[in-house]
Design a protein around this motif. Structure first.
Motif, mmCIF file in Angstrom:
data_model
loop_
_atom_site.group_PDB
_atom_site.id
_atom_site.type_symbol
_atom_site.label_atom_id
_atom_site.label_comp_id
_atom_site.label_asym_id
_atom_site.label_seq_id
_atom_site.Cartn_x
_atom_site.Cartn_y
_atom_site.Cartn_z
ATOM 1 N N LYS A 189 4.182 15.524 14.037
ATOM 2 C CA LYS A 189 3.882 14.893 12.754
ATOM 3 C C LYS A 189 5.155 14.298 12.163
ATOM 4 O O LYS A 189 6.216 14.909 12.214
ATOM 5 C CB LYS A 189 3.300 15.914 11.768
ATOM 6 N N ASP A 190 5.025 13.127 11.591
ATOM 7 C CA ASP A 190 6.186 12.476 10.971
ATOM 8 C C ASP A 190 5.675 11.415 9.999
ATOM 9 O O ASP A 190 5.241 10.340 10.393
ATOM 10 C CB ASP A 190 7.073 11.836 12.045
ATOM 11 N N HIS A 191 5.718 11.729 8.704
ATOM 12 C CA HIS A 191 5.223 10.826 7.661
ATOM 13 C C HIS A 191 6.366 10.058 6.989
ATOM 14 O O HIS A 191 6.190 9.530 5.884
ATOM 15 C CB HIS A 191 4.432 11.617 6.608
ATOM 16 N N SER A 192 7.495 9.966 7.647
ATOM 17 C CA SER A 192 8.669 9.329 7.048
ATOM 18 C C SER A 192 8.559 7.809 7.040
ATOM 19 O O SER A 192 7.775 7.211 7.783
ATOM 20 C CB SER A 192 9.934 9.739 7.809
ATOM 21 N N LYS A 193 9.388 7.187 6.212
ATOM 22 C CA LYS A 193 9.421 5.720 6.152
ATOM 23 C C LYS A 193 9.945 5.139 7.464
ATOM 24 O O LYS A 193 9.480 4.082 7.909
ATOM 25 C CB LYS A 193 10.334 5.270 4.992
ATOM 26 N N LEU B 130 0.826 -1.207 0.000
ATOM 27 C CA LEU B 130 0.000 0.000 0.000
ATOM 28 C C LEU B 130 0.861 1.258 0.000
ATOM 29 O O LEU B 130 0.556 2.242 -0.688
ATOM 30 C CB LEU B 130 -0.930 -0.011 1.216
ATOM 31 N N TRP B 131 1.955 1.227 0.769
ATOM 32 C CA TRP B 131 2.884 2.370 0.804
ATOM 33 C C TRP B 131 3.476 2.609 -0.574
ATOM 34 O O TRP B 131 3.470 3.740 -1.080
ATOM 35 C CB TRP B 131 3.979 2.096 1.828
ATOM 36 N N ASP B 132 3.992 1.559 -1.196
ATOM 37 C CA ASP B 132 4.670 1.693 -2.490
ATOM 38 C C ASP B 132 3.723 2.116 -3.609
ATOM 39 O O ASP B 132 4.171 2.648 -4.635
ATOM 40 C CB ASP B 132 5.333 0.369 -2.873
ATOM 41 N N ASN B 133 2.426 1.881 -3.423
ATOM 42 C CA ASN B 133 1.453 2.216 -4.460
ATOM 43 C C ASN B 133 0.609 3.439 -4.107
ATOM 44 O O ASN B 133 -0.486 3.628 -4.639
ATOM 45 C CB ASN B 133 0.554 1.009 -4.733
ATOM 46 N N ASN B 134 1.166 4.270 -3.207
ATOM 47 C CA ASN B 134 0.537 5.536 -2.825
ATOM 48 C C ASN B 134 -0.901 5.343 -2.345
ATOM 49 O O ASN B 134 -1.805 6.115 -2.683
ATOM 50 C CB ASN B 134 0.575 6.525 -3.998
ATOM 51 N N ARG B 135 -1.086 4.310 -1.541
ATOM 52 C CA ARG B 135 -2.403 4.028 -0.946
ATOM 53 C C ARG B 135 -2.269 4.022 0.583
ATOM 54 O O ARG B 135 -2.836 3.200 1.276
ATOM 55 C CB ARG B 135 -2.938 2.683 -1.467
ATOM 56 N N LYS B 136 -1.519 4.982 1.079
ATOM 57 C CA LYS B 136 -1.210 5.028 2.511
ATOM 58 C C LYS B 136 -2.454 5.200 3.368
ATOM 59 O O LYS B 136 -2.480 4.763 4.524
ATOM 60 C CB LYS B 136 -0.204 6.148 2.795
ATOM 61 N N VAL B 137 -3.482 5.831 2.803
ATOM 62 C CA VAL B 137 -4.718 6.050 3.560
ATOM 63 C C VAL B 137 -5.369 4.730 3.955
ATOM 64 O O VAL B 137 -6.158 4.674 4.908
ATOM 65 C CB VAL B 137 -5.698 6.909 2.727
ATOM 66 N N GLU B 138 -5.035 3.645 3.252
ATOM 67 C CA GLU B 138 -5.629 2.344 3.533
ATOM 68 C C GLU B 138 -4.863 1.541 4.577
ATOM 69 O O GLU B 138 -5.310 0.462 4.982
ATOM 70 C CB GLU B 138 -5.725 1.525 2.247
ATOM 71 N N ILE B 139 -3.712 2.042 5.009
ATOM 72 C CA ILE B 139 -2.897 1.298 5.972
ATOM 73 C C ILE B 139 -3.479 1.464 7.368
ATOM 74 O O ILE B 139 -3.495 2.562 7.936
ATOM 75 C CB ILE B 139 -1.436 1.771 5.958
ATOM 76 N N GLY B 140 -3.965 0.374 7.919
ATOM 77 C CA GLY B 140 -4.530 0.396 9.259
ATOM 78 C C GLY B 140 -5.004 -0.984 9.657
ATOM 79 O O GLY B 140 -5.447 -1.767 8.808
ATOM 80 N N PHE B 141 -4.906 -1.291 10.949
ATOM 81 C CA PHE B 141 -5.263 -2.625 11.439
ATOM 82 C C PHE B 141 -5.895 -2.513 12.808
ATOM 83 O O PHE B 141 -5.641 -1.560 13.559
ATOM 84 C CB PHE B 141 -4.020 -3.523 11.519
ATOM 85 N N ASN B 142 -6.709 -3.482 13.128
ATOM 86 C CA ASN B 142 -7.296 -3.544 14.463
ATOM 87 C C ASN B 142 -6.315 -4.154 15.457
ATOM 88 O O ASN B 142 -5.589 -5.097 15.118
ATOM 89 C CB ASN B 142 -8.564 -4.400 14.457
ATOM 90 N N PHE B 143 -6.311 -3.625 16.671
ATOM 91 C CA PHE B 143 -5.663 -4.314 17.775
ATOM 92 C C PHE B 143 -6.511 -5.538 18.136
ATOM 93 O O PHE B 143 -7.677 -5.652 17.730
ATOM 94 C CB PHE B 143 -5.545 -3.400 18.994
ATOM 95 N N THR B 144 -5.956 -6.433 18.928
ATOM 96 C CA THR B 144 -6.726 -7.581 19.395
ATOM 97 C C THR B 144 -7.940 -7.131 20.199
ATOM 98 O O THR B 144 -8.975 -7.806 20.241
ATOM 99 C CB THR B 144 -5.833 -8.515 20.236
ATOM 100 N N SER B 145 -7.858 -5.966 20.798
ATOM 101 C CA SER B 145 -8.988 -5.402 21.551
ATOM 102 C C SER B 145 -10.123 -4.958 20.645
ATOM 103 O O SER B 145 -11.234 -4.678 21.111
ATOM 104 C CB SER B 145 -8.512 -4.199 22.368
ATOM 105 N N GLY B 146 -9.849 -4.846 19.339
ATOM 106 C CA GLY B 146 -10.858 -4.392 18.388
ATOM 107 C C GLY B 146 -10.715 -2.944 17.977
ATOM 108 O O GLY B 146 -11.407 -2.476 17.066
#
Length: 289
Positions: A171-175, A126-142
């Motif tokens: 703010k820090d949007h770096s790799k 997602l990062w390499d294809n400029n789809r950073k807005v889609e990067i996100g995951f649930n914790f085990t807590s939900g």
């Protein structure tokens, strides 16, 4: 006397024929064995697609250029024979279950285990294809934790199963910061959160590259489909790669149950599927959103 000579000649001819037939039979057996157990591994190649050949009668399922499916299929491999290495630079104790090691660094913090390795692969795509807005995951807590909120400086405050997010960093949007975010995800997410969060694939005829064979739990396990082929009757075979616990090299696994198609797998729902050093006793499948 002439009659005796004719009998001897006949025996010689029969013997010679029998010997030749034996040689032919042996040759047929060798060829038949080779056909039944073809060597489908190309040891000189350095991608998943080129490392594994296609069994007779099959063809690769086509996907669009730039898709997650093509990204996985063409993932780079280390040279054939590379060892699976643990996060502490030691060799994993068992080296007989893989046909390739992916070019994915293993952090020495020990966090990048089985689910984490696949989270990393998906996030980097997602990062390499400029789809950073889609990067996100649930914790085990939900609770959902996105990369963009993390990059804006929001950090979780965790109290048991209670999670709240507060802006406590610049703010820090770096790799570099992106990999710090992934370490956070590795810590609080896993096979259980992925199983609860992601869409289930109940019809195996719909399986595709990028779908995951999963046992959600603590502990659980997970492997991802990284190539897909089909024959004229619609039968499909798949390749799988996995990370593991302890954190170690991500590797393309053999099929230790069926050497005639290894490393390809037939996949079924609710089945017993041994994958390298782990057995899924009640196979389930999920897909990244």
């Amino acid at each position: 006397m002439k009659k005796i000579l004719l009998v001897i000649l006949a025996l010689v001819v029969v013997g010679a024929f029998a010997y030749q037939f034996k040689s032919v039979k042996k040759s047929v057996e060798i060829i038949s064995s080779a056909i039944k157990t073809p060597d489908l591994v190309n040891k000189d190649s350095l991608t998943i697609k080129s490392r594994v050949n296609i069994p007779l009668g099959f063809k690769r399922v086509e996907y669009n250029t730039g898709s997650f499916q093509e990204y996985l299929r063409n993932y780079e491999l280390k040279p054939f024979g590379s060892k699976i290495i643990n996060y502490d630079d030691s060799q994993y104790f068992w080296q007989s279950g893989h046909v390739g090691v992916l070019e994915i660094p293993v952090p020495n913090n020990g966090l990048q285990q089985c689910a984490d390795a696949l989270i990393r692969v998906r996030s980097e795509y997602l990062w390499d294809n400029n789809r950073k807005v889609e990067i996100g995951f649930n914790f085990t807590s939900g609770h959902y934790c996105s990369w963009l909120k993390y990059a804006e400086g929001y950090r979780p405050k965790i109290d048991g199963n209670k999670v709240s997010f507060h802006k406590t960093a610049a703010k820090d949007h770096s790799k570099t910061n992106f990999y710090k975010y992934l370490n956070l995800i590795y810590t609080y997410s896993g096979t259980l959160s992925l199983y609860n969060e992601l869409p289930k694939i109940n019809d195996v005829s719909k399986l595709q590259i990028g779908d995951m064979l999963i046992k959600g739990g603590i502990p659980g396990h997970i492997a991802i489909i990284c190539d897909e082929i089909v024959n004229e009757t619609g039968d499909k075979l798949f390749l799988l790669f996995q990370g593991n616990t302890p954190a170690q090299s991500v590797h393309l696994v053999k099929n230790l149950e069926d050497s005639t198609i290894s490393p390809w797998y037939k996949l079924e729902k609710d089945a017993v599927i041994p994958v390298s050093n782990y057995t899924f006793y009640d196979s389930k499948f999920v897909r990244f959103k």
